[in-house]
Design an enzyme around this catalytic site. Structure first.
Site, mmCIF file in Angstrom:
data_model
loop_
_atom_site.group_PDB
_atom_site.id
_atom_site.type_symbol
_atom_site.label_atom_id
_atom_site.label_comp_id
_atom_site.label_asym_id
_atom_site.label_seq_id
_atom_site.Cartn_x
_atom_site.Cartn_y
_atom_site.Cartn_z
ATOM 1 N N GLU A 109 9.343 2.277 10.914
ATOM 2 C CA GLU A 109 10.386 3.297 10.761
ATOM 3 C C GLU A 109 9.682 4.631 10.704
ATOM 4 O OE1 GLU A 109 13.420 3.232 11.181
ATOM 5 O OE2 GLU A 109 13.791 1.081 11.077
ATOM 6 N N LYS A 161 0.887 -1.180 0.000
ATOM 7 C CA LYS A 161 0.000 0.000 0.000
ATOM 8 C C LYS A 161 0.918 1.221 0.000
ATOM 9 C CE LYS A 161 -1.767 3.112 1.992
ATOM 10 N NZ LYS A 161 -1.599 4.541 1.547
ATOM 11 N N GLU A 172 9.096 17.113 14.231
ATOM 12 C CA GLU A 172 9.603 16.890 12.877
ATOM 13 C C GLU A 172 8.844 17.776 11.903
ATOM 14 O OE1 GLU A 172 8.873 13.093 10.844
ATOM 15 O OE2 GLU A 172 10.994 13.110 10.314
ATOM 16 N N CYS A 227 13.783 11.388 6.383
ATOM 17 C CA CYS A 227 13.672 11.179 7.835
ATOM 18 C C CYS A 227 15.041 11.290 8.501
ATOM 19 C CB CYS A 227 12.986 9.856 8.149
ATOM 20 S SG CYS A 227 13.588 8.508 7.176
HETATM 21 P P1 ADP Z 1 3.443 11.110 5.850
HETATM 22 O O1 ADP Z 1 3.448 12.236 6.818
HETATM 23 O O2 ADP Z 1 4.756 10.732 5.281
HETATM 24 O O3 ADP Z 1 2.342 11.168 4.834
HETATM 25 P P2 ADP Z 1 1.968 9.031 7.173
HETATM 26 O O4 ADP Z 1 2.425 8.298 8.367
HETATM 27 O O5 ADP Z 1 0.717 9.808 7.248
HETATM 28 O O6 ADP Z 1 3.213 9.886 6.785
HETATM 29 O O7 ADP Z 1 1.827 8.042 5.925
HETATM 30 C C1 ADP Z 1 2.693 6.981 5.661
HETATM 31 C C2 ADP Z 1 1.891 5.867 5.042
HETATM 32 O O8 ADP Z 1 0.949 5.404 5.999
HETATM 33 C C3 ADP Z 1 1.088 6.271 3.810
HETATM 34 O O9 ADP Z 1 1.069 5.205 2.871
HETATM 35 C C4 ADP Z 1 -0.291 6.492 4.384
HETATM 36 O O10 ADP Z 1 -1.332 6.333 3.442
HETATM 37 C C5 ADP Z 1 -0.345 5.385 5.427
HETATM 38 N N1 ADP Z 1 -1.352 5.610 6.481
HETATM 39 C C6 ADP Z 1 -1.780 6.790 6.988
HETATM 40 N N2 ADP Z 1 -2.740 6.571 7.922
HETATM 41 C C7 ADP Z 1 -2.927 5.238 8.013
HETATM 42 C C8 ADP Z 1 -3.763 4.380 8.778
HETATM 43 N N3 ADP Z 1 -4.653 4.858 9.659
HETATM 44 N N4 ADP Z 1 -3.663 3.047 8.605
HETATM 45 C C9 ADP Z 1 -2.776 2.535 7.735
HETATM 46 N N5 ADP Z 1 -1.967 3.275 6.970
HETATM 47 C C10 ADP Z 1 -2.021 4.608 7.099
#
Ligand code: ADP
Length: 478
Positions: free
Chosen positions: A249, A173, A380, A283
């Site tokens: 990570e 995903k 961050e 990061c």
């Molecule tokens: P960023 O700030 O880099 O967008 P996120 O942690 O929001 O960081 O996103 C990193 C990944 O986690 C993306 O693929 C995002 O779609 C996914 N993601 C965000 N929220 C959820 C969730 N509730 N469950 C699973 N995956 C998620």
């Protein structure tokens, strides 16, 4: 011309869904690609396909796994030019950096192909007579992989390659903003001959598509890279829904210490690279510059001058040295942090503003006179914004460097061997650099942090095996 379209991949079939468009951060009117958003049924079908393919893939002769990974790696390396342009248009990475990332992704698949020729377990002497003791490694099973937007090919590669190598099947995903890169990777994996269901792709928002992966039965483990807030949520979901294994990570607030005895040019080069290259969207970026009093003013003046001189522009223009911020939301957040820093009492000695005109461009920003308790030093930002904190000596520098919830990377610039050794002994982070930028790692060495930056086994290098396999202890009497 109609933009290219990427579909979900489920059990070897391409599956459509409602279309979403992604635009070029340097030219917001340009649609880079469209992707088909997965619904819950598609995610469940992908997990089912991965589950069904898992026993067969785990039992494939290892030579076939090696050959597949090698073909995937070669196919990526054969497409460095066009994939680099895609990364530049989709994420905003400079073309040179994008070429480096594509190369890294290809080499990662080839590296894990060869890792399979390393020993696959250990033999022990038993304390009992006529007993043979050994530790074998089994695949974890079905692995859900959730990735961020900042390395659209390299991060999926460094998770998918070891997952497949060690006999797992995968549902990837990717981040919503970079689905074209993931779609191209999926196409390459299929064309290289991966059996149906071994690798599956589902695209869409984290809170729906990602959430299904976390909560569905049939997934044995989740490998996640993203923010610390989302990572904590992933951990809770994994524990509550089938006690899935998880590897996280997450963020960083990485310090670069500059001591009085540092070579000024080296210090400025390390800080410029660590703070601003890749638009600060790494990061491992250095977002806290912890600088000793004797060199402080010279260092700040030289770094501000170097930052002001960076050419901010379209990543496809070979003269650009800093690309755009990935999205309008991220740009607004970066600018909001600059405002917060100024309100807290820091001074902007370089940048601080949005570059006028089209595109999500921001000038590299250096906030001087910061304190480590300010929000800009604790949270961050994930943009081209760095703050300078003045300290008196090495002890105070290490104390400030360690005073963070995070702990991914940390660096020091010094001519003193003993200061460097003290730093390597006492700095609290998973990756330490001496006279080098805090960002910039190699694929055959472990990658990961401490504190709020990491949970679970290290990624990359031979250490990746610890997440993607389950050790089984076997006692055999004879
Ligand atoms: P960023 O700030 O880099 O967008 P996120 O942690 O929001 O960081 O996103 C990193 C990944 O986690 C993306 O693929 C995002 O779609 C996914 N993601 C965000 N929220 C959820 C969730 N509730 N469950 C699973 N995956 C998620």
């Amino acid at each position: 011309m109609h933009p290219p379209r990427h579909l979900n991949l489920v059990g070897g079939e391409w599956v459509d869904g409602p279309r979403q468009a992604n635009t070029n951060p340097a030219r917001p009117d340009e649609i880079v690609s469209e992707y088909a958003q997965a619904d819950p049924d598609t995610v469940w079908a992908a997990i089912g396909a991965a589950r069904a393919a898992a026993p067969g893939w785990a039992r494939q002769p290892v030579g076939e796994r090696i050959a597949l990974l090698d073909r995937i790696g070669q196919a990526i390396l054969a497409r460095i030019d066009d994939l680099a342009v895609l990364l530049a248009r989709e994420e905003g990475k400079l073309l040179g950096e994008a070429r480096g990332e594509v190369t890294r992704a290809g080499q990662t698949f080839r590296y894990y192909a060869h890792q399979l020729l390393q020993p696959a377990g250990e033999v022990y002497l038993s304390t009992r007579d006529d007993v043979h003791a050994e530790v074998r490694r089994r695949p974890l099973g079905v692995v859900g992989i959730i990735t961020p937007w900042n390395y659209p090919l390299a991060i999926p590669a460094w998770k998918v390659a070891p997952a497949l190598a060690y006999g797992n099947t995968v549902v990837l995903k990717p981040a919503e903003l970079v689905t074209a890169s993931a779609g191209e990777l999926a196409r390459i994996i299929v064309d290289a001959g991966a059996p149906a269901g071994v690798f599956n792709l589902v695209m869409g928002p984290g809170r729906t598509v990602g959430e299904e992966l976390l909560t569905a039965p049939g997934v044995d483990g989740i490998s996640f890279t993203g923010s610390t807030t989302t990572g904590a949520h992933v951990a809770r979901r994994c524990i509550d829904h089938g006690n899935k294994r998880f590897q996280l990570e997450m963020g960083g607030k990485n310090p670069l210490i500059v001591l009085d005895d540092a070579d000024l040019d080296v210090a400025v080069r390390c800080a410029l690279d660590g703070s601003f290259f890749s638009t600060g969207q790494r990061c491992t970026a250095s977002s806290r510059l912890v600088v000793q009093a004797g060199i402080h003013d010279r260092f700040v003046a030289a770094l501000a001058e170097a930052a002001d001189a960076l050419r901010v522009g379209d990543p496809l223009d070979p003269h650009s040295q800093l690309g755009p911020v990935v999205s309008p939301e991220q740009l607004a957040q970066n600018l909001e942090y600059v405002r917060i820093g100024l309100d807290e009492g820091a001074t902007a000695v370089a940048g601080g503003t949005h570059r006028p005109g089209d595109g999500q461009f921001m000038r590299p920003t250096l906030l001087a006179a910061a304190r480590n308790d300010m929000r800009v030093a604790r949270e961050e930002i994930f943009g081209p914004v760095s703050c300078v904190i003045r300290v008196d000596d090495l002890d105070e520098a290490i104390e400030v460097a360690n005073d963070t919830a995070y702990g991914l990377s940390a660096g020091i610039v010094t001519a003193s061997l003993s200061s460097a050794e003290r730093f390597k002994r006492d700095a609290r982070a998973g990756i330490l650099t001496v006279n080098l930028p805090t960002a910039g790692t190699e694929l055959h060495l472990p990658f990961g942090g401490t504190g709020a930056s990491n949970h679970g086994p290290r990624e990359q290098g031979g250490y990746a095996r610890d997440f993607y396999t389950v050790p089984v202890t076997c006692y055999t009497g004879w």
